[in-house]
Design a protein around this motif. Sequence first.
Motif, PDB file in Angstrom:
ATOM      1  N   ASN A 263      -0.173  -3.007  12.143  1.00  0.00           N
ATOM      2  CA  ASN A 263       0.214  -1.649  11.775  1.00  0.00           C
ATOM      3  C   ASN A 263       1.651  -1.648  11.242  1.00  0.00           C
ATOM      4  O   ASN A 263       2.425  -2.580  11.505  1.00  0.00           O
ATOM      5  CB  ASN A 263       0.116  -0.715  12.987  1.00  0.00           C
ATOM      6  N   ARG A 264       2.011  -0.618  10.510  1.00  0.00           N
ATOM      7  CA  ARG A 264       3.408  -0.501  10.068  1.00  0.00           C
ATOM      8  C   ARG A 264       4.341  -0.540  11.283  1.00  0.00           C
ATOM      9  O   ARG A 264       4.007  -0.084  12.381  1.00  0.00           O
ATOM     10  CB  ARG A 264       3.621   0.797   9.282  1.00  0.00           C
ATOM     11  N   ASP A 265       5.505  -1.125  11.093  1.00  0.00           N
ATOM     12  CA  ASP A 265       6.533  -1.235  12.127  1.00  0.00           C
ATOM     13  C   ASP A 265       6.193  -2.227  13.236  1.00  0.00           C
ATOM     14  O   ASP A 265       6.708  -2.121  14.354  1.00  0.00           O
ATOM     15  CB  ASP A 265       6.851   0.144  12.749  1.00  0.00           C
ATOM     16  N   VAL A 266       5.323  -3.189  12.918  1.00  0.00           N
ATOM     17  CA  VAL A 266       5.061  -4.246  13.892  1.00  0.00           C
ATOM     18  C   VAL A 266       4.645  -5.511  13.141  1.00  0.00           C
ATOM     19  O   VAL A 266       4.102  -5.446  12.033  1.00  0.00           O
ATOM     20  CB  VAL A 266       3.957  -3.827  14.897  1.00  0.00           C
ATOM     21  N   GLY A 267       4.915  -6.656  13.754  1.00  0.00           N
ATOM     22  CA  GLY A 267       4.454  -7.909  13.191  1.00  0.00           C
ATOM     23  C   GLY A 267       5.049  -8.214  11.832  1.00  0.00           C
ATOM     24  O   GLY A 267       6.251  -8.084  11.609  1.00  0.00           O
ATOM     25  N   LEU A 268       4.200  -8.611  10.892  1.00  0.00           N
ATOM     26  CA  LEU A 268       4.639  -8.992   9.557  1.00  0.00           C
ATOM     27  C   LEU A 268       4.448  -7.887   8.538  1.00  0.00           C
ATOM     28  O   LEU A 268       4.677  -8.103   7.342  1.00  0.00           O
ATOM     29  CB  LEU A 268       3.904 -10.259   9.111  1.00  0.00           C
ATOM     30  N   SER A 269       4.042  -6.703   8.987  1.00  0.00           N
ATOM     31  CA  SER A 269       4.011  -5.546   8.095  1.00  0.00           C
ATOM     32  C   SER A 269       5.426  -4.996   7.957  1.00  0.00           C
ATOM     33  O   SER A 269       6.339  -5.378   8.705  1.00  0.00           O
ATOM     34  CB  SER A 269       3.060  -4.472   8.625  1.00  0.00           C
TER      35      SER A 269
ATOM     36  N   TYR B 166       6.643   9.331  11.078  1.00  0.00           N
ATOM     37  CA  TYR B 166       5.282   9.417  10.545  1.00  0.00           C
ATOM     38  C   TYR B 166       4.351   9.740  11.704  1.00  0.00           C
ATOM     39  O   TYR B 166       4.772   9.740  12.873  1.00  0.00           O
ATOM     40  CB  TYR B 166       4.876   8.100   9.867  1.00  0.00           C
ATOM     41  N   LEU B 167       3.101  10.024  11.398  1.00  0.00           N
ATOM     42  CA  LEU B 167       2.118  10.389  12.419  1.00  0.00           C
ATOM     43  C   LEU B 167       0.964   9.385  12.430  1.00  0.00           C
ATOM     44  O   LEU B 167       0.867   8.515  11.555  1.00  0.00           O
ATOM     45  CB  LEU B 167       1.585  11.801  12.154  1.00  0.00           C
ATOM     46  N   LEU B 168       0.091   9.523  13.396  1.00  0.00           N
ATOM     47  CA  LEU B 168      -1.089   8.662  13.464  1.00  0.00           C
ATOM     48  C   LEU B 168      -1.947   8.805  12.207  1.00  0.00           C
ATOM     49  O   LEU B 168      -2.584   7.844  11.776  1.00  0.00           O
ATOM     50  CB  LEU B 168      -1.921   9.005  14.702  1.00  0.00           C
TER      51      LEU B 168
ATOM     52  N   LEU C 118       0.860  -1.186   0.000  1.00  0.00           N
ATOM     53  CA  LEU C 118       0.000   0.000   0.000  1.00  0.00           C
ATOM     54  C   LEU C 118       0.893   1.231   0.000  1.00  0.00           C
ATOM     55  O   LEU C 118       1.335   1.696   1.045  1.00  0.00           O
ATOM     56  CB  LEU C 118      -0.929   0.007   1.222  1.00  0.00           C
ATOM     57  N   GLY C 119       1.204   1.725  -1.168  1.00  0.00           N
ATOM     58  CA  GLY C 119       2.137   2.842  -1.249  1.00  0.00           C
ATOM     59  C   GLY C 119       3.520   2.393  -0.840  1.00  0.00           C
ATOM     60  O   GLY C 119       4.063   1.428  -1.370  1.00  0.00           O
ATOM     61  N   ASP C 120       4.083   3.065   0.153  1.00  0.00           N
ATOM     62  CA  ASP C 120       5.441   2.754   0.593  1.00  0.00           C
ATOM     63  C   ASP C 120       5.499   1.677   1.664  1.00  0.00           C
ATOM     64  O   ASP C 120       6.595   1.308   2.111  1.00  0.00           O
ATOM     65  CB  ASP C 120       6.114   4.026   1.135  1.00  0.00           C
ATOM     66  N   VAL C 121       4.355   1.197   2.126  1.00  0.00           N
ATOM     67  CA  VAL C 121       4.353   0.202   3.202  1.00  0.00           C
ATOM     68  C   VAL C 121       3.659  -1.079   2.755  1.00  0.00           C
ATOM     69  O   VAL C 121       2.753  -1.049   1.923  1.00  0.00           O
ATOM     70  CB  VAL C 121       3.670   0.745   4.481  1.00  0.00           C
TER      71      VAL C 121
ATOM     72  N   ALA D 295      -3.536   5.939   9.898  1.00  0.00           N
ATOM     73  CA  ALA D 295      -4.949   5.918   9.506  1.00  0.00           C
ATOM     74  C   ALA D 295      -5.080   5.768   7.992  1.00  0.00           C
ATOM     75  O   ALA D 295      -5.992   5.089   7.501  1.00  0.00           O
ATOM     76  CB  ALA D 295      -5.639   7.194   9.985  1.00  0.00           C
ATOM     77  N   GLU D 296      -4.170   6.379   7.252  1.00  0.00           N
ATOM     78  CA  GLU D 296      -4.182   6.227   5.795  1.00  0.00           C
ATOM     79  C   GLU D 296      -3.858   4.795   5.386  1.00  0.00           C
ATOM     80  O   GLU D 296      -4.394   4.294   4.390  1.00  0.00           O
ATOM     81  CB  GLU D 296      -3.188   7.194   5.145  1.00  0.00           C
ATOM     82  N   ASP D 297      -2.988   4.121   6.153  1.00  0.00           N
ATOM     83  CA  ASP D 297      -2.728   2.707   5.895  1.00  0.00           C
ATOM     84  C   ASP D 297      -4.016   1.902   6.011  1.00  0.00           C
ATOM     85  O   ASP D 297      -4.302   1.037   5.176  1.00  0.00           O
ATOM     86  CB  ASP D 297      -1.706   2.152   6.893  1.00  0.00           C
ATOM     87  N   ALA D 298      -4.789   2.198   7.052  1.00  0.00           N
ATOM     88  CA  ALA D 298      -6.060   1.489   7.262  1.00  0.00           C
ATOM     89  C   ALA D 298      -7.039   1.793   6.136  1.00  0.00           C
ATOM     90  O   ALA D 298      -7.726   0.891   5.623  1.00  0.00           O
ATOM     91  CB  ALA D 298      -6.658   1.885   8.610  1.00  0.00           C
TER      92      ALA D 298
END
Length: 301
Positions: free
Chosen positions: A57-63, A90-92, A6-9, A96-99
């Motif tokens: 979320n980004r920066d955790v788990g398998l993301s 990055y900010l919250l 999703l974009g850069d992530v 939210a955009e990732d979601a």
Amino acid sequence: MATVQLGDVEIAYEVDGPDDGVPLLLVMGLGTQLVGWPADLVEGLVERGFRVIRHDNRDVGLSSFTDAPPPARSAVVRSFLRPGSGGADYLLSDMAEDARALLDHLDVPAAHVVGASMGGMIAQQLTIDHPERVLSLTSIMSNTGSRRHGGVHPKLLPTMALSLTQARPTDEQEAVRLGVEGWRLIAGPLFDETEMTEMVRTAVRRSVSPIGTVRQLLAILDSPDRTPALRRVAVPTLVVHGLADRLVAPSGGIATARAVPGSRLLMFPDMGHDLPRARRGEIVEAIAQNAARAATADIAG
């Protein structure tokens, strides 16, 4: 489980429930993977007809993890002392955009959104930024971003600082032990060590990144107060909080409920910063009732 760019992530996600179920997005908190949602809570929502979407979320788990130098300790201290000082990658709002992008990928035009802790902050931000994508909002053990409400108990701060700066244990058993002890510190009196050990072991075997947790913490600290924007939220909103919460004081939940017009506040005396088994049935039912308020509003409209 699947992953999507999703974009850069790259975001790892999992979907439970019928394809034609009403979409419900679960957003987890600081440093916690999608496996942090108890299985019986997910199953309870599925039984009520929801198509339950969970993601790391980004920066955790398998993301994916941020490709940047680790935050300097001075930047972390500065953000604690002067929130909004700009040390975050990055900010919250980015989370939210990732979601939102994940919902796009899944062809979900709108979903009921439930967030816990930092996930509640992300859920609030998603509702603020994209109100047309949110059918109802449930914010659990979270706050508005105001520094006046929902703060950390002072006695937890030294332990938090140590956990964020210590090296990752190379031994699985030690990593699990430390993880369980961390949860014990913030959980309420209904803490279930056996269940938590199983969850932490699953998470450790998937992925562990203390640096990722620090980046997420900086995103929280550098994000602005959402209170003014929450006053414009029009979707049915439920706020859940434990009176024994020491990581996010109960005042955070109260402030959230006061900010959102027409919101409902559900507080449990025996819940800390956790989702205790004894309260999950009530939480699932409250989420379903809040979702039903959205359906009723649509009919009335």
